[in-house]
Structures are given as structure tokens and as C-alpha cells.
Write a protein that holds these residues in place. Structure first.
Motif, short mmCIF file in Angstrom:
data_model
loop_
_atom_site.label_atom_id
_atom_site.label_comp_id
_atom_site.label_asym_id
_atom_site.label_seq_id
_atom_site.Cartn_x
_atom_site.Cartn_y
_atom_site.Cartn_z
N ARG A 70 0.83 -1.21 0.00
CA ARG A 70 0.00 0.00 0.00
C ARG A 70 0.86 1.26 0.00
NH1 ARG A 70 -3.27 -2.98 3.53
NH2 ARG A 70 -2.41 -1.95 5.35
N ARG A 71 1.93 1.24 0.81
CA ARG A 71 2.82 2.41 0.85
C ARG A 71 3.49 2.64 -0.50
NH1 ARG A 71 5.75 1.43 6.68
NH2 ARG A 71 4.01 2.12 7.97
N ALA A 72 3.95 1.56 -1.14
CA ALA A 72 4.62 1.69 -2.44
C ALA A 72 3.64 2.23 -3.48
CB ALA A 72 5.17 0.34 -2.89
N ALA A 73 2.39 1.74 -3.48
CA ALA A 73 1.39 2.22 -4.43
C ALA A 73 1.09 3.70 -4.19
CB ALA A 73 0.12 1.40 -4.30
N LYS A 74 1.03 4.09 -2.93
CA LYS A 74 0.76 5.49 -2.59
C LYS A 74 1.89 6.38 -3.08
CE LYS A 74 -0.30 8.42 1.38
NZ LYS A 74 -0.36 8.47 2.84
N GLU A 75 3.15 5.94 -2.84
CA GLU A 75 4.31 6.72 -3.30
C GLU A 75 4.31 6.85 -4.82
OE1 GLU A 75 7.99 5.19 -1.82
OE2 GLU A 75 7.36 5.38 0.28
N GLU A 76 4.01 5.75 -5.51
CA GLU A 76 4.00 5.78 -6.97
C GLU A 76 2.91 6.73 -7.48
OE1 GLU A 76 4.14 2.51 -10.59
OE2 GLU A 76 3.74 1.87 -8.53
N LYS A 77 1.75 6.67 -6.86
CA LYS A 77 0.65 7.55 -7.26
C LYS A 77 1.03 9.01 -7.06
CE LYS A 77 -4.24 8.34 -6.33
NZ LYS A 77 -5.37 7.99 -5.46
N GLU A 78 1.66 9.31 -5.91
CA GLU A 78 2.09 10.68 -5.65
C GLU A 78 3.14 11.15 -6.66
OE1 GLU A 78 3.44 10.65 -1.62
OE2 GLU A 78 1.40 10.68 -0.79
N ARG A 79 4.04 10.23 -7.03
CA ARG A 79 5.08 10.57 -8.00
C ARG A 79 4.46 10.89 -9.36
NH1 ARG A 79 8.73 7.86 -11.37
NH2 ARG A 79 7.71 5.88 -10.99
N TYR A 80 3.48 10.08 -9.80
CA TYR A 80 2.83 10.34 -11.08
C TYR A 80 2.01 11.63 -11.04
CZ TYR A 80 4.22 5.79 -12.85
OH TYR A 80 4.95 4.71 -13.28
N GLU A 81 1.41 11.92 -9.88
CA GLU A 81 0.66 13.18 -9.76
C GLU A 81 1.61 14.37 -9.87
OE1 GLU A 81 -1.43 12.93 -6.08
OE2 GLU A 81 -2.99 11.62 -6.88
N LYS A 82 2.80 14.24 -9.26
CA LYS A 82 3.79 15.31 -9.34
C LYS A 82 4.26 15.49 -10.79
CE LYS A 82 6.77 16.70 -5.80
NZ LYS A 82 7.73 16.37 -4.78
N MET A 83 4.43 14.35 -11.50
CA MET A 83 4.80 14.42 -12.92
C MET A 83 3.70 15.10 -13.73
SD MET A 83 6.23 11.08 -14.50
CE MET A 83 7.43 9.99 -14.03
N GLU A 85 1.73 17.38 -12.94
CA GLU A 85 1.74 18.83 -12.77
C GLU A 85 2.68 19.48 -13.78
OE1 GLU A 85 2.86 19.62 -8.78
OE2 GLU A 85 1.03 18.75 -7.92
N LYS A 86 3.79 18.80 -14.08
CA LYS A 86 4.79 19.37 -14.97
C LYS A 86 4.55 19.02 -16.43
CE LYS A 86 8.29 18.86 -11.40
NZ LYS A 86 9.51 18.16 -11.01
N MET A 87 4.06 17.76 -16.70
CA MET A 87 3.93 17.27 -18.08
C MET A 87 2.47 17.14 -18.48
SD MET A 87 6.51 14.12 -18.22
CE MET A 87 7.67 13.90 -16.90
N HIS A 88 2.31 16.84 -19.77
CA HIS A 88 0.97 16.59 -20.30
C HIS A 88 0.49 15.22 -19.83
CE1 HIS A 88 -2.17 16.15 -23.40
NE2 HIS A 88 -2.20 17.47 -23.32
N ARG A 89 -0.83 15.06 -19.72
CA ARG A 89 -1.41 13.82 -19.19
C ARG A 89 -1.05 12.60 -20.03
NH1 ARG A 89 -5.98 11.31 -20.57
NH2 ARG A 89 -6.66 13.05 -21.82
N LYS A 90 -1.09 12.75 -21.37
CA LYS A 90 -0.80 11.60 -22.23
C LYS A 90 0.67 11.17 -22.08
CE LYS A 90 -4.31 11.76 -25.70
NZ LYS A 90 -4.61 11.61 -27.11
N ARG A 91 1.57 12.11 -21.92
CA ARG A 91 2.98 11.74 -21.75
C ARG A 91 3.18 11.01 -20.42
NH1 ARG A 91 8.64 14.76 -22.74
NH2 ARG A 91 9.83 13.21 -21.61
N VAL A 92 2.49 11.43 -19.36
CA VAL A 92 2.57 10.74 -18.07
C VAL A 92 2.10 9.30 -18.23
CG1 VAL A 92 1.66 10.68 -15.72
CG2 VAL A 92 2.36 12.85 -16.72
N GLU A 93 1.01 9.09 -18.98
CA GLU A 93 0.51 7.72 -19.21
C GLU A 93 1.54 6.88 -19.96
OE1 GLU A 93 -2.24 6.26 -18.02
OE2 GLU A 93 -2.51 8.12 -16.89
N ARG A 94 2.21 7.50 -20.97
CA ARG A 94 3.25 6.76 -21.71
C ARG A 94 4.39 6.37 -20.79
NH1 ARG A 94 2.80 10.55 -25.81
NH2 ARG A 94 4.78 11.51 -25.22
#
Length: 107
Positions: A70-83, A85-94
Motif C-alpha cells: 500500500r505504501r509503495a502504491a501510494k508513493e507511486e501515485k504521488e510521484r505520477y501526480e507530481k509528474m 503537474e509538470k507534463m501533459h497527461r498523455k505523456r505521463v501515461e506513456r
């Protein structure tokens, strides 16, 4: 020294005491079969205790692993959310898909 007149009389005159016998420490020990039975029951008890302890430890490790996941999933989710903010949504998905592929290849 006077000889004993009867086997029930003591030589020193203390007839009110019980007569003494030779010290034989092995005379009242348990028999082999009863010892074997006791050892078998003790071994069965120890095996059951080990089984219960292993079961308890396995449950504890499972709980700990769930918390770590659960902690690892939460950290990963927070990292993608931070990304995001800086990048476009489609690039984050890629990037997410690429990281997932790499993770599967490594394991």
C-alpha cells in the motif's frame, strides 16, 4: 556387639524409627515404555507449537507485506501526480506504461 534377636528390632535400640534401607536411586524411576510415551507426547506438543508459531509468523508477514504494498502504491501515485503537474497527461501515461514494462522485464 550383640546380635539382633529379631529382624524388626534395631541394633541401636531406636525401635520407634522405621528401619533403614539401602540407598538405590534407580529403584523408583519410570519404565522405558512410559518414558517413550512421555517423549512422544512432548514431541507432538512441540510440533503443534511450532506449527502454530509458523502460522502466526506467516500471518504477520502477510500483514506487513500488505502495508508495504500500500505504501509503495501510494508513493507511486504521488510521484505520477507530481509528474502530471509538470507534463501533459498523455505523456505521463506513456511513462507509466514504459515503467510498468521495464518492471515486468526486470522481475
Amino acid at each position: 556387639m550383640s546380635a539382633l534377636t529379631a529382624p524388626s528390632l534395631r541394633q541401636n535400640g531406636k525401635q520407634w524409627h522405621s528401619s533403614r534401607t539401602a540407598f538405590r536411586p534407580t529403584s523408583k524411576l519410570t519404565s522405558y515404555t512410559s518414558r517413550v510415551l512421555a517423549q512422544k507426547s512432548a514431541a507432538a506438543t512441540k510440533a503443534k507449537e511450532r506449527e502454530l508459531k509458523a502460522e502466526k509468523e506467516e500471518e504477520r508477514q502477510r500483514r506487513i507485506q500488505g502495508i508495504k504494498d500500500r505504501r509503495a502504491a501510494k508513493e507511486e501515485k504521488e510521484r505520477y501526480e507530481k509528474m502530471a503537474e509538470k507534463m501533459h497527461r498523455k505523456r505521463v501515461e506513456r511513462v507509466r506504461r514504459r515503467e510498468k514494462r521495464n518492471k515486468l522485464l526486470k522481475s
